[in-house]
Write a protein that holds these residues in place. Sequence first.
Motif, PDB file in Angstrom:
ATOM      1  N   THR A 252       0.776  -1.235   0.069  1.00 53.83           N
ATOM      2  CA  THR A 252       0.136   0.052   0.051  1.00 53.83           C
ATOM      3  C   THR A 252       0.719   1.306   0.166  1.00 53.83           C
ATOM      4  O   THR A 252       1.915   1.106   0.389  1.00 53.83           O
ATOM      5  CB  THR A 252      -0.715   0.025   1.275  1.00 53.83           C
ATOM      6  OG1 THR A 252      -0.190   0.590   2.548  1.00 53.83           O
ATOM      7  CG2 THR A 252      -1.636  -1.163   1.421  1.00 53.83           C
ATOM      8  N   TYR A 253       0.377   2.291  -0.478  1.00 53.44           N
ATOM      9  CA  TYR A 253       0.870   3.648  -0.093  1.00 53.44           C
ATOM     10  C   TYR A 253       0.447   3.600   1.350  1.00 53.44           C
ATOM     11  O   TYR A 253      -0.366   3.380   1.949  1.00 53.44           O
ATOM     12  CB  TYR A 253       0.070   4.791  -1.215  1.00 53.44           C
ATOM     13  CG  TYR A 253       0.752   6.020  -0.934  1.00 53.44           C
ATOM     14  CD1 TYR A 253       1.894   6.421  -1.392  1.00 53.44           C
ATOM     15  CD2 TYR A 253      -0.015   7.189  -0.217  1.00 53.44           C
ATOM     16  CE1 TYR A 253       2.475   7.737  -1.258  1.00 53.44           C
ATOM     17  CE2 TYR A 253       0.712   8.508  -0.338  1.00 53.44           C
ATOM     18  CZ  TYR A 253       1.834   8.641  -0.550  1.00 53.44           C
ATOM     19  OH  TYR A 253       2.275   9.918  -0.437  1.00 53.44           O
ATOM     20  N   PRO A 254       1.432   4.705   1.851  1.00 56.01           N
ATOM     21  CA  PRO A 254       1.279   4.848   3.596  1.00 56.01           C
ATOM     22  C   PRO A 254      -0.164   5.040   3.997  1.00 56.01           C
ATOM     23  O   PRO A 254      -0.870   6.045   3.170  1.00 56.01           O
ATOM     24  CB  PRO A 254       2.355   5.817   4.037  1.00 56.01           C
ATOM     25  CG  PRO A 254       3.317   5.616   2.800  1.00 56.01           C
ATOM     26  CD  PRO A 254       2.835   5.158   1.714  1.00 56.01           C
ATOM     27  N   LYS A 255      -0.607   4.804   4.765  1.00 50.95           N
ATOM     28  CA  LYS A 255      -1.985   5.005   5.494  1.00 50.95           C
ATOM     29  C   LYS A 255      -3.039   4.823   4.667  1.00 50.95           C
ATOM     30  O   LYS A 255      -4.250   5.553   4.325  1.00 50.95           O
ATOM     31  CB  LYS A 255      -2.084   6.471   5.867  1.00 50.95           C
ATOM     32  CG  LYS A 255      -0.952   7.000   6.704  1.00 50.95           C
ATOM     33  CD  LYS A 255      -0.519   5.955   7.850  1.00 50.95           C
ATOM     34  CE  LYS A 255      -1.987   5.745   9.009  1.00 50.95           C
ATOM     35  NZ  LYS A 255      -1.803   4.697   9.950  1.00 50.95           N
ATOM     36  N   ALA A 256      -3.129   3.279   3.985  1.00 51.11           N
ATOM     37  CA  ALA A 256      -4.178   3.113   3.023  1.00 51.11           C
ATOM     38  C   ALA A 256      -4.837   1.972   3.493  1.00 51.11           C
ATOM     39  O   ALA A 256      -5.713   1.221   2.875  1.00 51.11           O
ATOM     40  CB  ALA A 256      -3.676   2.923   1.567  1.00 51.11           C
ATOM     41  N   GLY A 257      -4.542   1.493   4.869  1.00 56.85           N
ATOM     42  CA  GLY A 257      -5.099   0.349   5.408  1.00 56.85           C
ATOM     43  C   GLY A 257      -4.121  -0.896   5.497  1.00 56.85           C
ATOM     44  O   GLY A 257      -4.573  -2.095   5.427  1.00 56.85           O
ATOM     45  N   THR A 258      -2.755  -0.572   5.406  1.00 50.71           N
ATOM     46  CA  THR A 258      -1.811  -1.793   5.461  1.00 50.71           C
ATOM     47  C   THR A 258      -2.073  -2.505   6.743  1.00 50.71           C
ATOM     48  O   THR A 258      -1.900  -3.941   6.447  1.00 50.71           O
ATOM     49  CB  THR A 258      -0.362  -0.980   5.745  1.00 50.71           C
ATOM     50  OG1 THR A 258      -0.340   0.197   4.773  1.00 50.71           O
ATOM     51  CG2 THR A 258       0.847  -1.921   5.014  1.00 50.71           C
ATOM     52  N   ASN A 259      -1.957  -2.161   7.735  1.00 50.78           N
ATOM     53  CA  ASN A 259      -2.086  -3.166   8.814  1.00 50.78           C
ATOM     54  C   ASN A 259      -3.397  -3.949   8.881  1.00 50.78           C
ATOM     55  O   ASN A 259      -3.349  -5.077   9.430  1.00 50.78           O
ATOM     56  CB  ASN A 259      -1.933  -2.197  10.310  1.00 50.78           C
ATOM     57  CG  ASN A 259      -0.421  -2.009  10.611  1.00 50.78           C
ATOM     58  OD1 ASN A 259       0.413  -2.752  10.704  1.00 50.78           O
ATOM     59  ND2 ASN A 259      -0.115  -0.800  10.218  1.00 50.78           N
ATOM     60  N   TRP A 260      -4.378  -3.205   8.681  1.00 45.78           N
ATOM     61  CA  TRP A 260      -5.741  -3.794   8.372  1.00 45.78           C
ATOM     62  C   TRP A 260      -5.790  -4.829   7.467  1.00 45.78           C
ATOM     63  O   TRP A 260      -6.150  -6.048   7.858  1.00 45.78           O
ATOM     64  CB  TRP A 260      -6.894  -2.974   8.211  1.00 45.78           C
ATOM     65  CG  TRP A 260      -8.151  -3.352   8.215  1.00 45.78           C
ATOM     66  CD1 TRP A 260      -8.809  -4.480   8.796  1.00 45.78           C
ATOM     67  CD2 TRP A 260      -9.427  -2.808   7.467  1.00 45.78           C
ATOM     68  NE1 TRP A 260     -10.231  -4.687   8.434  1.00 45.78           N
ATOM     69  CE2 TRP A 260     -10.590  -3.606   7.530  1.00 45.78           C
ATOM     70  CE3 TRP A 260      -9.570  -1.801   6.654  1.00 45.78           C
ATOM     71  CZ2 TRP A 260     -11.794  -3.307   7.298  1.00 45.78           C
ATOM     72  CZ3 TRP A 260     -10.801  -1.249   6.227  1.00 45.78           C
ATOM     73  CH2 TRP A 260     -11.855  -2.122   6.424  1.00 45.78           C
ATOM     74  N   ALA A 261      -5.122  -4.698   6.273  1.00 47.32           N
ATOM     75  CA  ALA A 261      -4.883  -5.716   5.349  1.00 47.32           C
ATOM     76  C   ALA A 261      -4.330  -6.873   5.695  1.00 47.32           C
ATOM     77  O   ALA A 261      -4.386  -8.142   5.407  1.00 47.32           O
ATOM     78  CB  ALA A 261      -4.597  -5.011   3.796  1.00 47.32           C
TER      79      ALA A 261
END
Length: 293
Positions: A45-54
């Motif tokens: 992801t680009y930063p702050k696009a739901g990285t940890n959620w995904a």
Amino acid sequence: MADTPKTFLGVNVINGFAWSPQVLDDTPEKLQSFEIREDDVFVLTYPKAGTNWARELVRNIVCDGNKEKVKEDYESNPPGQLEFVDNWKKYDNFLREKPRIMMSHEPVDVLPRQIFEGKGRVLFVMRNPKDSAVSFWNFIKDRQFLEEYEKWDTFFEAYLRSDMLNGNWFDYNLPYYEQHRNKKNFLFLTYEEMKLDHKGCVIRISDFLSRPLSEEQVDKVVQNTSFSSMKAKNSISFQLKEEIGKKTFPLLRKGIVGDWKTRFTVAQNERFDAIYNQRMEGSALAKRIIFET
């Protein structure tokens, strides 16, 4: 008494790209030749696009929604991005009994070459650029990367430039989507799609990973990866300058669609819309980006 001056971390510019200071000078080159396993899963992801959620969605799917298995996997995986410090080396030594789930903000020209040969799988998540901007600013202003990121107005100007930390939204997302959206080992989702149809996206990801789940397991994954559940357990200790030490920050803030309205002025919104329309002209990605629900 004068205020103590702030200390900033800066960025690490390697081959013209602005990385986080946790990325070492030789890491981008090492990542390109990183050995891929067939069952590897990259969350990009680009930063702050739901990285940890995904990543948590993938982890829960791999573990069939079993909380104990999820916990074991969480404890055995290196924290943070693949590109941070020596995480890629740690993954080289990762057990082969289970898939490696690696998250990263690598630009397309640094991604391991074997991925483009069809090895491994990539879950790529995009978020509308206005919400990404506000979330990114809230995330990095307290971490003291650069002085110009401290205030929203100066951050907004930086966000539009190519020398922004991790590049700008367009330079990062468009090459991935335009060049690889039809590749069998890539699945592209948007943050907004995940918010609007959480369960449907769990099923799409499990199908993509060839890990079918029962209805009960799907429901467990959805419950385990709800925003409230994720926010309660996700924070990160972030190393600032040596004299400041480590600070703990939450990884999730609001998790809503349309938060950009709290920061964008009318003038900034009009200016951004003009740039967005110009950069997205003719792109298939434009049809998938939504700014409010």
